[in-house]
Structures are given as C-alpha cells and as structure tokens.
Design an enzyme around this catalytic site. Sequence first.
Site, short mmCIF file in Angstrom:
data_model
loop_
_atom_site.label_atom_id
_atom_site.label_comp_id
_atom_site.label_asym_id
_atom_site.label_seq_id
_atom_site.Cartn_x
_atom_site.Cartn_y
_atom_site.Cartn_z
N LYS A 13 0.83 -1.22 0.00
CA LYS A 13 0.00 0.00 0.00
C LYS A 13 0.86 1.26 0.00
CE LYS A 13 -2.36 -0.68 3.81
NZ LYS A 13 -1.81 -1.98 4.25
N ARG A 85 -9.51 1.37 9.03
CA ARG A 85 -9.14 -0.01 9.32
C ARG A 85 -10.33 -0.83 9.83
NH1 ARG A 85 -3.45 0.69 9.07
NH2 ARG A 85 -2.28 -0.73 10.36
N ARG A 124 11.76 -7.34 5.75
CA ARG A 124 11.82 -5.91 5.47
C ARG A 124 12.78 -5.18 6.42
NH1 ARG A 124 6.21 -2.63 4.99
NH2 ARG A 124 6.06 -2.83 7.25
N ARG A 154 11.38 -2.86 11.77
CA ARG A 154 10.35 -2.20 12.58
C ARG A 154 9.93 -3.15 13.70
NH1 ARG A 154 5.77 0.04 8.47
NH2 ARG A 154 4.45 -0.77 10.13
N ARG A 165 -1.16 -8.62 13.25
CA ARG A 165 -1.65 -7.57 12.35
C ARG A 165 -2.50 -8.17 11.22
NH1 ARG A 165 3.84 -5.25 10.80
NH2 ARG A 165 2.80 -3.67 9.56
P1 AMP Z 1 0.81 0.52 9.45
O1 AMP Z 1 2.15 1.07 9.08
O2 AMP Z 1 -0.30 1.06 8.58
O3 AMP Z 1 0.80 -0.98 9.54
O4 AMP Z 1 0.47 1.08 10.91
C1 AMP Z 1 1.32 0.81 12.02
C2 AMP Z 1 0.53 0.84 13.31
O5 AMP Z 1 -0.06 2.14 13.51
C3 AMP Z 1 -0.66 -0.12 13.39
O6 AMP Z 1 -0.29 -1.44 13.73
C4 AMP Z 1 -1.50 0.56 14.47
O7 AMP Z 1 -0.97 0.36 15.76
C5 AMP Z 1 -1.35 2.03 14.11
N1 AMP Z 1 -2.37 2.46 13.11
C6 AMP Z 1 -2.15 2.91 11.85
N2 AMP Z 1 -3.30 3.20 11.22
C7 AMP Z 1 -4.29 2.89 12.10
C8 AMP Z 1 -5.71 2.94 12.05
N3 AMP Z 1 -6.37 3.38 10.95
N4 AMP Z 1 -6.41 2.55 13.16
C9 AMP Z 1 -5.77 2.14 14.26
N5 AMP Z 1 -4.45 2.03 14.37
C10 AMP Z 1 -3.69 2.41 13.32
#
Ligand code: AMP
Length: 212
Positions: A13, A85, A124, A154, A165
């Site tokens: 994404k 989400r 990654r 990360r 996740r």
């Molecule tokens: P990502 O890089 O999109 O996987 O986001 C990393 C982390 O940020 C996620 O595992 C959540 O802890 C938090 N996060 C990002 N976007 C959201 C969202 N829309 N709702 C809730 N938590 C989020």
Amino acid sequence: MKVILLGPQGAGKGTQAQRLADRVGATHISTGDIVRSEIESGSELGKKVQDYNDRGELVPDEVIVEMAKPYLDDADSWLLDGFPRNEAQAKALDGALDEIGEKLDAVVALEAPDDDLVERLSGRRQSQATGKIYHVEYDPPPDDGDDPGPFVQRDDDAEDAIRRRLEIYHEQTEPLKDFYAERGLLITVDAEQEIPKVTEDILGAVGREEDV
Ligand code: AMP
C-alpha cells in the site's frame, strides 16, 4: 482525487500510494507514518500510541481519527493508506467528508496471500539514514556505502506482531471490502504482480489511463 488503498500489511500500500501520489499529484496520507512520527517525537500522544504500535494492535478509533483529520482537511486530493481499518473508522471518514461536501472516488483493495505477506514483512529493513525500504533477500541493502544505514527492522515486523496484524486485518479491515462494494466503489487489484504493473492496473481502474 480521493482514493483509499485497502489491503493487508505487506501488500505494498505504501509503495503504491507513493508512486500514485507522484504520478497524479495527490498527497499520500499514511496513518502508520503519522503514528510512527508521533512516537519518534516523544510526545505524550506518541507515548500513548507506542504500545499499540509495537504489539501490532490498533490504536483506539477516536485517537486515530483525531490524528488523521488535520491531514484530510489539508489536502484536496489524497491517497489514504492504512485508514480506515474498521467500520467505525469508515463511518467517521464518511462523516468528515460529508461535512466538507466531498466524496470518495474509489477504494482500491490490494490482494495477496498471507504466507507471501509474512515473508515480505519479516525480511523488510529500513535504512535509518535515508528511510528507504529494503528486503534482506529480494532487494538487499547496498554494501558499497551508497546508503550507510543502519538497516533496522520495525518493532511490529517481528513475526508475532505480523501474525497479529494480519489477524486484525482479516477480522476488522477486510469486511470493508463489502462495505465499499455495496456502494459501487471497490476495485480489486492483484498485488503479487510486479510493482509497476500494480500501479498501472490501479491507474487504469480509477480512470487515469493518461497517467500510466
Ligand atoms: P501501518 O504502518 O499502517 O501498519 O500502521 C502501524 C501501526 O499504527 C498499526 O499497527 C496501528 O498500531 C497504528 N495504526 C495505523 N493506522 C491505524 C488505524 N487506521 N487505526 C488504528 N491504528 C492504526
């Protein structure tokens, strides 16, 4: 242009949102990046969200909606990556768009099998010097000093957090495909293809062939 990129972690994404944003002149809004930069800043809000992030859990809806809103208000044209989400967030986004008299153009769902996603994410690495993303096997960091690194994983790319996740994705985020399909907004794209082909498919599907 107001487009949501939906898809599991590791489907690309972020990569696609960045490529599309460059191509069509829209803003890439990643709630994951917003969360990580808040954590890095050491703010109170950052401390509040760090634990959720590191465990691969979702930050509470009201917190993430408040964090995302200023970015949505600032840009006329955006590609949203990592938000919404779940259904509560999708409804909050609808409400925010209604308030400003705007609507979504499309929701692009990137699709790939879980096993591939785990492999992509666990390999990654990100350069702390340049922010560039590599993969230990498929796109290893250069050893000629071009990017000095260090190359770090990360916290939420550890295998347990990745599995968690993906579980949350299937339980809470994937049902949004039906939510948007019922409104005629959903486009699905095979994310296992080469990166440029995925970009091309998305641009074609959202009617921006001229940008391919
Ligand atoms: P990502 O890089 O999109 O996987 O986001 C990393 C982390 O940020 C996620 O595992 C959540 O802890 C938090 N996060 C990002 N976007 C959201 C969202 N829309 N709702 C809730 N938590 C989020």
